[in-house]
Design a protein around this motif. Structure first.
Motif, PDB file in Angstrom:
ATOM      1  N   SER A  28       0.834  -1.211   0.000  1.00 52.42           N
ATOM      2  CA  SER A  28       0.000   0.000   0.000  1.00 52.42           C
ATOM      3  C   SER A  28       0.868   1.261   0.000  1.00 52.42           C
ATOM      4  O   SER A  28       0.529   2.256  -0.646  1.00 52.42           O
ATOM      5  CB  SER A  28      -0.937   0.006   1.210  1.00 52.42           C
ATOM      6  OG  SER A  28      -0.206   0.174   2.418  1.00 52.42           O
ATOM      7  N   ARG A  29       2.003   1.209   0.710  1.00 56.85           N
ATOM      8  CA  ARG A  29       2.908   2.368   0.725  1.00 56.85           C
ATOM      9  C   ARG A  29       3.519   2.600  -0.652  1.00 56.85           C
ATOM     10  O   ARG A  29       3.700   3.737  -1.085  1.00 56.85           O
ATOM     11  CB  ARG A  29       4.029   2.150   1.749  1.00 56.85           C
ATOM     12  CG  ARG A  29       3.579   2.111   3.196  1.00 56.85           C
ATOM     13  CD  ARG A  29       2.838   3.368   3.588  1.00 56.85           C
ATOM     14  NE  ARG A  29       3.656   4.567   3.409  1.00 56.85           N
ATOM     15  CZ  ARG A  29       3.172   5.791   3.297  1.00 56.85           C
ATOM     16  NH1 ARG A  29       1.862   5.984   3.289  1.00 56.85           N
ATOM     17  NH2 ARG A  29       3.995   6.808   3.177  1.00 56.85           N
ATOM     18  N   THR A  32       0.779   4.191  -2.794  1.00 56.70           N
ATOM     19  CA  THR A  32       0.571   5.577  -2.362  1.00 56.70           C
ATOM     20  C   THR A  32       1.676   6.487  -2.889  1.00 56.70           C
ATOM     21  O   THR A  32       1.418   7.595  -3.371  1.00 56.70           O
ATOM     22  CB  THR A  32       0.518   5.662  -0.820  1.00 56.70           C
ATOM     23  OG1 THR A  32      -0.539   4.833  -0.348  1.00 56.70           O
ATOM     24  CG2 THR A  32       0.283   7.092  -0.363  1.00 56.70           C
ATOM     25  N   THR A  36       1.123   9.655  -5.698  1.00 56.17           N
ATOM     26  CA  THR A  36       1.393  11.025  -5.252  1.00 56.17           C
ATOM     27  C   THR A  36       2.563  11.647  -6.012  1.00 56.17           C
ATOM     28  O   THR A  36       2.847  12.831  -5.834  1.00 56.17           O
ATOM     29  CB  THR A  36       1.698  11.069  -3.746  1.00 56.17           C
ATOM     30  OG1 THR A  36       2.745  10.146  -3.439  1.00 56.17           O
ATOM     31  CG2 THR A  36       0.461  10.720  -2.933  1.00 56.17           C
ATOM     32  N   THR A  63      -7.159   3.666  -2.043  1.00 56.61           N
ATOM     33  CA  THR A  63      -6.069   4.455  -2.615  1.00 56.61           C
ATOM     34  C   THR A  63      -6.208   4.550  -4.130  1.00 56.61           C
ATOM     35  O   THR A  63      -6.046   5.621  -4.724  1.00 56.61           O
ATOM     36  CB  THR A  63      -4.707   3.842  -2.244  1.00 56.61           C
ATOM     37  OG1 THR A  63      -4.591   3.790  -0.821  1.00 56.61           O
ATOM     38  CG2 THR A  63      -3.564   4.673  -2.808  1.00 56.61           C
TER      39      THR A  63
END
Length: 542
Positions: A28-29, A32, A36, A63
């Motif tokens: 998930s990081r 993300t 971004t 996300t």
């Protein structure tokens, strides 16, 4: 955190090698970080990562839904949500719905929005204030005003954000009268409420009404000032842009990149070099990165103010250029008569991997026209159409007509005009008429002048150009006849205008009307600022 696409690839490779990729939190990081990143290639890359995660959790789904809801393709957020519904290991939460409703608002998809509303009720989160606010905004954006108002009236706990949800929709859709009615009805207003009203009026071209709201505001922030400055810039009231920026400095409100771009654009259009230099010094002193639109605005300002060397220096010092920065440099060299240099910059841009757009070719064709590069102009036009498959616009045709007209190739220029998909293009016909005048083709000039008058009988260009053609041939009776017809139609020629900056003050000269100085017009400064109206930007502290 990875700051570039190459660093993102390295982090991804490390996670695959160590097995961290199969850990939901680590995956998930990575997603993300990808969404971004400012690089336009990272969202498809995030999608490729998402499809390879065996068991995505709710956070990962959210996300991706949020990323697509904020992207140019918000419809893909709906597809991710459908995939989420079929995944029985996860359950949508309130964040899933708010991101999804935002996508529906952007798409103006009320039917899909209603279905999402049904899921909201079904999952028991219909009383959540945040979701209710998003539902109100969605229905209002889709034109279902009665449903939006019913939701607002029936909310058990509504706040100023609930009112703003509907107010912002009215403002975005240009329904400023409805927005004003709701604004006046609101029991409480916050800074956003005032800013929505200003933006609504500005977007509708009602700058005086926006100014009235601005003057009534109990507090103002950078967004408030930017809305007014942008509004004045859009209607070409560039002196008012500089006045407002001056007042903004006195009010101790810190400008952002949007402010600076608009102010630099105003300086460029006014030829206000000293003000432009002051803004550049402000940028340097405050350590603001000169990239993207800000670099483009600086190059454009220096070019239009006659300081092409400085424009080239800014261009060369810009580390992260985009297509607009390249286009601005090509245009600057073009207007200064450096056609071959402009072509070289174009080739450098292509060599650096940038794809030229419509503006790029307008700039380079204009450079060829101004400096008489006939063969290069033809080559660039063919390159645009056959290699980059860009459909020529009126601006492209106008450049080619002007270029051919300079070489006396009137018949070829006329053939190009006849092939244009848009027949009502007075500017192109005027260019051809100017060429006829230069080369003494009176017969074609008369035909084109009649065509111009058919397009717009109230436009003075056709009468004036025809009169000039007759005068150059000594046909004074025809000159008098053209002017008589012009008077009979009640058509007047706009006076010639030029501007010059002296000691930080811009003076405008109108033919027959003398000089007008743009200094300290007190009625145009924000309230409580009139006592400072004699100050110019160069006198302010950086």
């Amino acid at each position: 955190m990875a700051t570039s696409i190459s660093e993102l690839h390295q982090a991804h490779a490390h996670m695959l090698k160590t097995g961290l990729f199969h850990h939901p939190f680590a995956a998930s990081r990575l997603i993300t970080t990808a969404i971004t990143n400012t690089n336009s290639d990272t969202l498809p890359y995030a999608q490729s990562i998402f499809t390879r995660i065996q068991h995505p959790n709710t956070y990962i789904y959210n996300t991706m839904i949020r990323a697509y809801a904020n992207s140019p393709t918000p419809q893909l957020a709906l597809l991710i949500f459908l995939q989420m519904l079929y995944d029985h290991r996860v359950v949508p939460d309130k964040y899933s719905f708010t991101f999804l409703l935002k996508a529906c608002s952007t798409l103006r998809s009320v039917e899909e929005g209603r279905q999402v509303h049904g899921h909201v009720v079904k999952t028991g989160v219909g009383d959540d204030v945040y979701i209710c606010n998003t539902l109100i905004h969605m229905y209002a954006c889709c034109g279902s005003f009665e449903i939006a108002r019913s939701l607002l009236d029936n909310m058990p706990m509504r706040d100023v954000i609930s009112w703003n949800a509907m107010l912002s929709a009215f403002a975005e859709m240009g329904l400023v009268d409805w927005a004003r009615g709701l604004f006046d009805e609101m029991p409480d207003k916050n800074l956003e409420s005032w800013n929505f009203m200003i933006s609504g009026y500005v977007n509708d071209g009602l700058i005086d009404e926006a100014r009235g709201i601005f003057d009534e505001m109990p507090m103002k922030n950078t967004v408030s000032w930017n809305a007014m400055i942008t509004g004045y810039a859009h209607i070409s009231r560039f002196c008012d842009v500089l006045r407002f920026f001056e007042a903004m400095q006195h009010a101790k409100v810190k400008p952002d990149n949007c402010t600076l771009v608009n102010v630099l654009s105003a300086c460029a259009n006014l030829g206000a070099l000293s003000q432009g230099k002051w803004v550049h010094a402000y940028i340097d002193k405050n350590g603001i990165d000169v990239n993207g639109f800000l670099a483009t605005a600086l190059v454009d300002m220096y070019s239009k103010c006659g300081y092409i060397e400085k424009a080239f220096e800014v261009f060369n010092d810009t580390l992260r250029k985009d297509v607009s920065t390249w286009n601005s440099m090509i245009t600057g060299l073009s207007i200064h008569g450096f056609g071959e240099h402009a072509l070289q910059i174009f080739y450098d841009m292509v060599g650096d991997g940038f794809k030229p757009n419509e503006v790029s070719f307008v700039s380079v064709l204009s450079a060829c026209s101004r400096t008489g590069l006939l063969n290069k102009g033809r080559e660039m036009f063919d390159l645009m159409v056959h290699v980059y498959e860009i459909q020529p616009t009126i601006e492209h045709y106008g450049c080619m007509v002007d270029l051919l007209g300079r070489f006396g190739l009137i018949e070829e220029a006329e053939e190009i005009v006849k092939k244009m998909p848009v027949k009502e293009a007075p500017a192109v016909w005027e260019s051809l008429l100017g060429s006829c005048r230069k080369h003494g083709d009176v017969v074609l000039a008369e035909r084109i002048a009649r065509r111009l008058l058919e397009l717009d009988p109230q436009d003075s260009a056709g009468y004036v150009q025809l009169s000039n053609v007759h005068a150059s041939m000594g046909r004074w009776y025809d000159v008098m006849e053209a002017r008589r017809k012009m008077r009979a139609q009640g058509v007047t020629k706009e006076p010639g205008c030029s501007m010059i900056e002296v000691d930080g003050i811009v003076h405008e000269f109108l033919a027959g009307e003398g000089m007008i100085s743009f200094e300290g017009n007190e009625s145009l400064l924000p309230e409580n600022m009139n006592h400072q109206s004699d100050t110019t930007l160069t006198e302010l502290e950086l």
